[in-house]
Design an enzyme around this catalytic site. Structure first.
Site, short mmCIF file in Angstrom:
data_model
loop_
_atom_site.label_atom_id
_atom_site.label_comp_id
_atom_site.label_asym_id
_atom_site.label_seq_id
_atom_site.Cartn_x
_atom_site.Cartn_y
_atom_site.Cartn_z
N CYS A 180 0.86 -1.49 -0.23
CA CYS A 180 -0.35 0.00 0.47
C CYS A 180 1.32 1.77 0.62
CB CYS A 180 -1.08 -0.17 0.92
SG CYS A 180 -2.22 1.37 1.49
N CYS A 181 1.96 0.86 0.95
CA CYS A 181 2.74 2.44 0.78
C CYS A 181 3.92 2.48 -0.48
CB CYS A 181 3.73 2.58 1.97
SG CYS A 181 3.09 2.14 3.95
N CYS B 4 -1.24 8.22 7.12
CA CYS B 4 -2.46 8.34 7.03
C CYS B 4 -4.14 7.83 7.52
CB CYS B 4 -2.99 6.72 5.85
SG CYS B 4 -1.68 7.63 3.88
N CYS C 118 -3.74 4.38 9.29
CA CYS C 118 -2.58 3.51 9.99
C CYS C 118 -2.29 4.22 11.20
CB CYS C 118 -1.25 3.35 8.09
SG CYS C 118 -2.34 1.77 7.38
N CYS D 281 7.28 4.54 5.71
CA CYS D 281 6.81 3.56 4.91
C CYS D 281 7.76 3.37 3.60
CB CYS D 281 6.42 5.68 4.03
SG CYS D 281 7.32 6.31 3.74
#
EC number: 1.8.4.10
Length: 227
Positions: free
Chosen positions: A108-109, A190, A193, A216
């Site tokens: 995702c990062c 985010c 998270c 990240c």
């Protein structure tokens, strides 16, 4: 607004000026517009308001962060803030339901931060980071100037700053605080998270809580090692 009051602030301004001179026209500042970001943004604005500032809008940020970014840009009169978003094709292929953060936070990062930053830095030979040694064990040995995983120079003007230095600069320059800081978020990423930090925990304990993830990825090489 008043001048910085500490020798450390003056030395940091000198370091930043030297970096902008050495990499004139080929350096950018990367900012999350987080709880401590105003210090470096203010210093940059005092030297050159046209310095490119790269802001990664992952699509998962707190609305408060977007509002804070807008307020700081207006207050500091920053002329070239570039809001960078993930490639829609990558999102469609790898995160169609928007829930990848729960299945694979590293990936995702990668698609929401690392890959967009790589693209945004095309044409630059150096960039400026707000990392500090006090933020985490993994950052405890960062150097003033480093070579990143992509070969670019990373300048860390605040590498030796402590919390007291940050607070003193905010006060001296009368800079606004991120609205979530008072609610228990000393480090903000985010919304999906990031959680509040409990008393006694380090500042970044609320990032990717419950996982082994601590970064990240933009400061790691592709094998996951720190720059």
């Amino acid at each position: 607004m008043s001048e910085p009051v500490s020798d450390r602030a003056r030395a940091t301004l000198d370091m930043l000026r030297a970096a902008l001179h050495a990499h004139h026209g080929r350096i950018a500042l990367v900012s999350s517009f987080g709880t401590e970001s105003a210090v470096l943004l203010d210093m940059a604005a005092r030297i050159d308001r046209a310095l490119p500032v790269i802001f990664l809008e992952t699509g998962k940020l707190f609305p408060d962060t977007i509002a804070y970014r807008n307020a700081l840009v207006a207050r500091l009169r920053l002329h070239d803030v570039r809001t960078i978003r993930p490639d829609p094709a990558h999102l469609a292929a790898l995160d169609p339901d928007g829930a990848l953060f729960g299945r694979d936070p590293d990936l995702c990062c990668t698609i929401r931060k690392t890959m967009p930053l790589d693209a945004a830095l095309d044409g630059f030979e150096a960039w400026i980071s707000g990392r500090k040694r006090t933020q985490s064990d993994q950052r405890a040995r960062i150097l003033p100037i480093e070579t990143g995983p992509d070969g670019r120079t990373i300048v860390n003007p605040l590498h030796d700053w402590e919390r007291a230095d940050i607070d003193a600069y905010f006060a001296a320059r009368r800079l606004p605080r991120h609205p979530l800081e008072a609610e228990g978020f000393p480090s903000i990423g985010c919304a999906t998270c990031t959680r509040r930090v409990r008393p006694g925990e380090p500042p970044r304990a609320g990032r990717w809580s419950g996982t082994s993830k601590t970064e990240c990825g933009i400061f790691l090489d592709r094998a996951g090692q720190a720059a």
